[in-house]
Design an enzyme around this catalytic site. Structure first.
Site, PDB file in Angstrom:
ATOM      1  CE1 TYR A  31     125.047  87.782  31.117  1.00 51.14           C
ATOM      2  CE2 TYR A  31     125.357  88.287  28.794  1.00 51.14           C
ATOM      3  CZ  TYR A  31     125.113  88.702  30.091  1.00 51.14           C
ATOM      4  OH  TYR A  31     124.940  90.035  30.351  1.00 51.14           O
ATOM      5  N   PRO A  81     117.087  97.359  29.276  1.00 51.36           N
ATOM      6  CG  PRO A  81     117.510  97.668  27.007  1.00 51.36           C
ATOM      7  CD  PRO A  81     117.948  96.867  28.197  1.00 51.36           C
ATOM      8  CG  LEU A  82     113.172  96.502  25.863  1.00 53.49           C
ATOM      9  CD1 LEU A  82     112.867  95.484  24.773  1.00 53.49           C
ATOM     10  CD2 LEU A  82     112.523  97.841  25.547  1.00 53.49           C
TER      11      LEU A  82
END
Length: 258
Positions: free
Chosen positions: A62, A207-208
């Protein structure tokens, strides 16, 4: 402070079932610094100290390397109740490009870099971010096992694996957690059921569905569905917005997941 989503044991720690994914704290395309570094640091502190989230998930990819440094700035020395999990095994040639690189020397160097950036002597939970099929899997797993024996990794997780991978490695590796994509669009993953049956924490990333699983900011349905799959499921929604983080936690708590 009640932990959002209730609690789960991961890598020897009892943490909130609702975690925080940190990829969105990097710049666009997962590349470079956030537009507002102070806000990113503040969001991490709010997650832990205001909302009771004690499972923070990051990765050396990241930024690359940016977000681990943000986690250190925000939370070091890490509170005893907080689990900071990181991942190694992806290389970043450019924004939005993520390539597996499982050469043992690279994995070892990545772990050493994560230790330094996070300011810790041991990574409590370190995932193999992706299996690199250009390198013998045994060499990749073996490197992480050696680092665990040396005390530089506490527990080993695997990410983006299939059922065959799980069966192959769970007994030998004692997988601490599996991190796969699961949401209301990608609704089925047989590994989720294997984790349930073998008592392995299952950590759904995205998850979204990168926001597409929500409607006008509503996060109730996708997170409630995931948490309802069983007490082994611990989703890690990601956001760079303090307001969005607050709405995620509020939705989970209002639904009675505490």
């Amino acid at each position: 402070m009640k932990p959002p989503g209730g609690t789960i044991e991961i890598a020897g720690k009892t943490v909130s079932r609702l975690g925080l994914g940190t990829m969105r704290l990097a710049g666009p395309g997962g590349w470079g610094d956030p537009a507002d570094r102070a806000q990113a640091v503040s969001l991490l502190r709010q997650a832990v100290h205001q909302h009771g989230i004690t499972h923070i998930d990051t990765a050396d990819a990241y930024g690359p390397h940016t977000v681990e440094a943000l986690v250190k700035e925000a939370l070091h020395p890490h509170p005893d109740q907080v689990l900071v999990a990181t991942k190694v095994g992806l290389v970043r040639p450019a924004p939005d490009i993520w390539m597996p690189l499982g050469h043992p020397a690279y994995l070892r160097a990545s772990v050493e870099g994560s230790l330094r950036r996070l300011g810790v002597e041991r990574l409590e939970l370190c995932y193999l971010h992706r299996i690199d099929w250009e390198v013998p899997v045994e060499d990749q797993i073996g490197t992480l096992q050696a680092l665990r024996e040396e005390g530089k990794i506490g527990h080993i997780g695997l990410s983006k694996i299939n059922a065959e991978d799980f069966h192959r490695w769970n007994e030998e590796l004692a997988i601490a957690a599996v991190q796969n994509v699961l949401n209301i669009h990608d609704r089925y993953d047989p590994v989720q059921e294997l984790c349930r049956d073998h008592g392995v924490p299952y950590v759904p990333y995205r998850p979204l569905a990168a926001g597409s699983a929500t409607h006008e900011g509503d996060v109730y349905t996708p997170l409630s569905w995931l948490l309802g799959l069983g007490p082994h499921v611990a989703p890690i929604p990601g956001t760079g917005s303090p307001g969005h983080l607050a709405s995620i936690v509020r939705a989970v708590m209002l639904d009675g997941w505490e």
